[in-house]
Design a protein around this motif. Sequence first.
Motif, mmCIF file in Angstrom:
data_model
loop_
_atom_site.group_PDB
_atom_site.id
_atom_site.type_symbol
_atom_site.label_atom_id
_atom_site.label_comp_id
_atom_site.label_asym_id
_atom_site.label_seq_id
_atom_site.Cartn_x
_atom_site.Cartn_y
_atom_site.Cartn_z
ATOM 1 N N LYS A 76 0.819 -1.207 0.000
ATOM 2 C CA LYS A 76 0.000 0.000 0.000
ATOM 3 C C LYS A 76 0.857 1.263 0.000
ATOM 4 O O LYS A 76 0.639 2.175 -0.804
ATOM 5 C CB LYS A 76 -0.906 -0.005 1.234
ATOM 6 C CG LYS A 76 -1.757 1.231 1.391
ATOM 7 C CD LYS A 76 -2.542 1.191 2.687
ATOM 8 C CE LYS A 76 -1.641 1.373 3.892
ATOM 9 N NZ LYS A 76 -2.413 1.459 5.157
ATOM 10 N N TRP A 77 1.866 1.308 0.862
ATOM 11 C CA TRP A 77 2.695 2.500 0.953
ATOM 12 C C TRP A 77 3.575 2.670 -0.283
ATOM 13 O O TRP A 77 3.849 3.800 -0.708
ATOM 14 C CB TRP A 77 3.554 2.447 2.214
ATOM 15 C CG TRP A 77 2.773 2.765 3.450
ATOM 16 C CD1 TRP A 77 2.340 1.895 4.410
ATOM 17 C CD2 TRP A 77 2.294 4.052 3.851
ATOM 18 N NE1 TRP A 77 1.620 2.556 5.376
ATOM 19 C CE2 TRP A 77 1.574 3.877 5.063
ATOM 20 C CE3 TRP A 77 2.385 5.329 3.301
ATOM 21 C CZ2 TRP A 77 0.968 4.932 5.726
ATOM 22 C CZ3 TRP A 77 1.776 6.387 3.975
ATOM 23 C CH2 TRP A 77 1.085 6.181 5.163
ATOM 24 N N LEU A 78 4.007 1.571 -0.867
ATOM 25 C CA LEU A 78 4.799 1.651 -2.098
ATOM 26 C C LEU A 78 3.966 2.242 -3.224
ATOM 27 O O LEU A 78 4.417 3.129 -3.960
ATOM 28 C CB LEU A 78 5.308 0.257 -2.487
ATOM 29 C CG LEU A 78 6.308 0.180 -3.635
ATOM 30 C CD1 LEU A 78 7.563 0.992 -3.294
ATOM 31 C CD2 LEU A 78 6.681 -1.273 -3.907
ATOM 32 N N ALA A 79 2.729 1.766 -3.350
ATOM 33 C CA ALA A 79 1.835 2.267 -4.392
ATOM 34 C C ALA A 79 1.477 3.735 -4.134
ATOM 35 O O ALA A 79 1.458 4.555 -5.058
ATOM 36 C CB ALA A 79 0.562 1.420 -4.442
ATOM 37 N N ALA A 80 1.183 4.073 -2.882
ATOM 38 C CA ALA A 80 0.831 5.452 -2.537
ATOM 39 C C ALA A 80 2.000 6.393 -2.831
ATOM 40 O O ALA A 80 1.809 7.498 -3.358
ATOM 41 C CB ALA A 80 0.435 5.535 -1.065
ATOM 42 N N ALA A 81 3.216 5.962 -2.518
ATOM 43 C CA ALA A 81 4.398 6.789 -2.760
ATOM 44 C C ALA A 81 4.578 7.045 -4.253
ATOM 45 O O ALA A 81 4.922 8.157 -4.669
ATOM 46 C CB ALA A 81 5.637 6.103 -2.184
ATOM 47 N N TYR A 82 4.334 6.018 -5.061
ATOM 48 C CA TYR A 82 4.478 6.190 -6.508
ATOM 49 C C TYR A 82 3.440 7.179 -7.047
ATOM 50 O O TYR A 82 3.764 8.062 -7.844
ATOM 51 C CB TYR A 82 4.332 4.838 -7.222
ATOM 52 C CG TYR A 82 4.434 4.949 -8.726
ATOM 53 C CD1 TYR A 82 5.668 5.171 -9.334
ATOM 54 C CD2 TYR A 82 3.302 4.853 -9.535
ATOM 55 C CE1 TYR A 82 5.769 5.296 -10.704
ATOM 56 C CE2 TYR A 82 3.398 4.970 -10.910
ATOM 57 C CZ TYR A 82 4.638 5.190 -11.489
ATOM 58 O OH TYR A 82 4.728 5.319 -12.861
#
Length: 208
Positions: A76-82
């Motif tokens: 989730k955080w990886l996708a949100a950061a992108y």
Amino acid sequence: MYWTEFLTVALIHLLAVASPGPDFAVVVRESVAHGSRAGRWTAVGVGCGIFVHVTYSLLGIGLIVSQSLWLFNALKWLAAAYLLYIGIKALRARPAAPAELADGPAPARSLRGAFTSGFVTNGLNPKATLFFLSLFTVVIDPHTPLLVQAGYGVYLAVATGAWFCLVAALFSQHRVRAGFARLGHWFDRLMGAVLVGLGIKLAFTSLR
């Protein structure tokens, strides 16, 4: 024998893919900013991203992710950061120089970059993880042969790519792009705000 199940899968997928989200925002932005080729390759990237979700759903990894708060949050955080990254870049768009407002070819965009943009946006979306997990565990009968389930996956990837190719074709039309040309930086900022909003919303998505 499996037509009823397939039609159910196709209908649910149609409703899901037609609702605006990160994939839609990225394809539209690429199409308007860089033209139809970039838009189509972004759409192809989104379609190929579907194979990521189909693969782990068939292997059962999606079930593990859905039951692991740590893994889900990492994704989730990886996708949100992108999404925040590409959104903030769009928010910083500047007005075009007068010479750039004249009719002409779209700004250059590598096909690899366009493809990667679509692939990463879709492949890292944890909401897609939950969607495919529910699709392959609730809608699709566990006793359906693996080969048939893989066939569903191929359909989902192709249908997704085709849908977003249509979106790219619409938003890369000369009239549409010309209309956005003089206000392009505001359009970029709007799409950037959408992507940032989606990123923030994604960051606060809970597993349960």
